[in-house]
Design a protein around this motif. Structure first.
Motif, PDB file in Angstrom:
ATOM      1  N   LEU A  71       0.890  -1.218  -0.077  1.00 20.66           N
ATOM      2  CA  LEU A  71      -0.094  -0.197   0.139  1.00 20.66           C
ATOM      3  C   LEU A  71       0.798   1.260  -0.029  1.00 20.66           C
ATOM      4  O   LEU A  71       2.159   1.370   0.592  1.00 20.66           O
ATOM      5  CB  LEU A  71      -0.815   0.027   1.272  1.00 20.66           C
ATOM      6  CG  LEU A  71      -1.843  -1.190   1.280  1.00 20.66           C
ATOM      7  CD1 LEU A  71      -2.716  -0.955   2.662  1.00 20.66           C
ATOM      8  CD2 LEU A  71      -2.588  -1.263  -0.001  1.00 20.66           C
ATOM      9  N   ARG A  73      -0.040   4.091   1.273  1.00 22.23           N
ATOM     10  CA  ARG A  73      -0.343   4.857   2.790  1.00 22.23           C
ATOM     11  C   ARG A  73      -0.761   3.714   3.652  1.00 22.23           C
ATOM     12  O   ARG A  73      -1.773   2.775   3.396  1.00 22.23           O
ATOM     13  CB  ARG A  73      -1.140   5.923   2.822  1.00 22.23           C
ATOM     14  CG  ARG A  73      -0.500   7.198   1.766  1.00 22.23           C
ATOM     15  CD  ARG A  73      -1.379   8.518   2.080  1.00 22.23           C
ATOM     16  NE  ARG A  73      -0.851   9.629   1.147  1.00 22.23           N
ATOM     17  CZ  ARG A  73      -1.314   9.849   0.221  1.00 22.23           C
ATOM     18  NH1 ARG A  73      -2.164   8.987  -0.323  1.00 22.23           N
ATOM     19  NH2 ARG A  73      -0.859  10.916  -0.765  1.00 22.23           N
ATOM     20  N   HIS A  74      -0.304   3.750   5.091  1.00 19.41           N
ATOM     21  CA  HIS A  74      -0.970   2.849   6.099  1.00 19.41           C
ATOM     22  C   HIS A  74      -1.903   3.441   7.070  1.00 19.41           C
ATOM     23  O   HIS A  74      -1.938   2.993   7.784  1.00 19.41           O
ATOM     24  CB  HIS A  74       0.360   2.101   6.604  1.00 19.41           C
ATOM     25  CG  HIS A  74       0.834   1.307   5.601  1.00 19.41           C
ATOM     26  ND1 HIS A  74       2.091   1.908   4.944  1.00 19.41           N
ATOM     27  CD2 HIS A  74       0.784   0.214   5.219  1.00 19.41           C
ATOM     28  CE1 HIS A  74       2.579   1.303   4.082  1.00 19.41           C
ATOM     29  NE2 HIS A  74       1.943  -0.158   4.386  1.00 19.41           N
ATOM     30  N   THR A  75      -2.895   4.482   6.649  1.00 16.93           N
ATOM     31  CA  THR A  75      -3.658   4.917   7.415  1.00 16.93           C
ATOM     32  C   THR A  75      -4.887   3.987   7.777  1.00 16.93           C
ATOM     33  O   THR A  75      -5.038   2.968   6.950  1.00 16.93           O
ATOM     34  CB  THR A  75      -4.251   6.332   6.843  1.00 16.93           C
ATOM     35  OG1 THR A  75      -4.963   6.054   5.894  1.00 16.93           O
ATOM     36  CG2 THR A  75      -3.289   7.388   6.551  1.00 16.93           C
ATOM     37  N   ASN A  78      -7.187   3.756   4.933  1.00 18.31           N
ATOM     38  CA  ASN A  78      -6.818   3.348   3.490  1.00 18.31           C
ATOM     39  C   ASN A  78      -6.622   1.619   3.875  1.00 18.31           C
ATOM     40  O   ASN A  78      -7.113   1.175   2.869  1.00 18.31           O
ATOM     41  CB  ASN A  78      -5.308   3.652   3.214  1.00 18.31           C
ATOM     42  CG  ASN A  78      -5.323   5.014   2.735  1.00 18.31           C
ATOM     43  OD1 ASN A  78      -6.297   5.745   2.520  1.00 18.31           O
ATOM     44  ND2 ASN A  78      -3.984   5.463   2.343  1.00 18.31           N
ATOM     45  N   ALA A  81     -10.196   0.429   3.805  1.00 15.54           N
ATOM     46  CA  ALA A  81     -10.877   0.534   2.230  1.00 15.54           C
ATOM     47  C   ALA A  81     -10.170  -0.565   1.618  1.00 15.54           C
ATOM     48  O   ALA A  81     -11.023  -1.419   0.862  1.00 15.54           O
ATOM     49  CB  ALA A  81     -10.622   1.997   1.830  1.00 15.54           C
ATOM     50  N   PHE A  82      -9.140  -0.878   1.612  1.00  8.60           N
ATOM     51  CA  PHE A  82      -8.484  -1.882   0.799  1.00  8.60           C
ATOM     52  C   PHE A  82      -8.910  -3.203   1.064  1.00  8.60           C
ATOM     53  O   PHE A  82      -9.459  -4.147   0.125  1.00  8.60           O
ATOM     54  CB  PHE A  82      -6.982  -1.802   0.986  1.00  8.60           C
ATOM     55  CG  PHE A  82      -6.099  -3.038   0.113  1.00  8.60           C
ATOM     56  CD1 PHE A  82      -6.028  -3.008  -1.233  1.00  8.60           C
ATOM     57  CD2 PHE A  82      -5.819  -4.439   1.026  1.00  8.60           C
ATOM     58  CE1 PHE A  82      -5.365  -4.033  -1.741  1.00  8.60           C
ATOM     59  CE2 PHE A  82      -5.390  -5.365   0.311  1.00  8.60           C
ATOM     60  CZ  PHE A  82      -5.113  -5.393  -0.955  1.00  8.60           C
ATOM     61  N   PRO A 128      -8.057   0.902  -3.639  1.00  7.05           N
ATOM     62  CA  PRO A 128      -7.678   2.346  -2.995  1.00  7.05           C
ATOM     63  C   PRO A 128      -6.276   1.719  -2.311  1.00  7.05           C
ATOM     64  O   PRO A 128      -6.205   0.615  -1.604  1.00  7.05           O
ATOM     65  CB  PRO A 128      -8.848   2.376  -1.977  1.00  7.05           C
ATOM     66  CG  PRO A 128      -9.862   1.411  -1.976  1.00  7.05           C
ATOM     67  CD  PRO A 128      -9.525   0.244  -3.228  1.00  7.05           C
ATOM     68  N   GLY A 129      -5.527   2.621  -2.411  1.00  2.19           N
ATOM     69  CA  GLY A 129      -4.090   2.592  -1.772  1.00  2.19           C
ATOM     70  C   GLY A 129      -3.051   1.750  -2.151  1.00  2.19           C
ATOM     71  O   GLY A 129      -2.055   1.855  -1.735  1.00  2.19           O
TER      72      GLY A 129
END
Length: 145
Positions: A71, A73-75, A78, A81-82, A128-129
């Motif tokens: 990914l 970003r690792h928020t 995110n 969503a993934f 996403p991401g």
């Protein structure tokens, strides 16, 4: 869990459709206590379920690929969503959150290489991401999985 439970699990892992009478005979119990133990293993969640192993090629999924996904970003948003969207893809048989060079390792089954190329470009990379995807085409599988 004792050695008898472990014996039950070993037999059921190889043959989940075995009759209780045959299972009992293999592990050296009478049918009633064997059935009680199996039910206890089911109720406590040790046995999570039973399923059929399907030949992927017989149902148009002759190509198996492991895809390492990293990914961008690792928020939390995110990641969520993934994870939510990747499991909606019918080609994804399993998704593992892992450590190391990738964030996720996916088991993907499709008909052939052109089908994987389409899946990779139009579905997986569009999640996403997703930053990068490394694909590992399975040439041969040893064992039953």
């Amino acid at each position: 869990m004792d050695e008898v439970d472990r014996s039950i699990l070993a037999v059921l892992e190889r043959d989940g459709r075995i009759s209780n009478n045959e299972l009992a005979a293999r592990i050296g119990l009478t049918p009633s206590p064997c059935l009680r133990r199996v039910r206890q293993l089911e109720e406590t969640g040790v046995i999570r379920g039973y399923r059929a192993l399907i030949d992927p090629a017989a149902v148009g999924r002759g190509l198996r690929v492991f895809a390492g996904v990293r990914l961008m970003r690792h928020t939390r948003a995110n990641v969520m969503a993934f994870e939510e969207q990747v499991m909606e893809l019918p080609e994804v048989i399993a998704c593992h959150h892992i450590t190391g060079n990738f964030d996720y390792l996916l088991q993907v089954e499709v008909a052939d290489l052109p089908a994987y190329e389409d899946f990779h470009a139009n579905q997986l990379a569009a999640l996403p991401g997703v930053g990068t995807v490394n694909s590992f085409v399975i040439m041969k599988t040893l064992g039953t999985a």
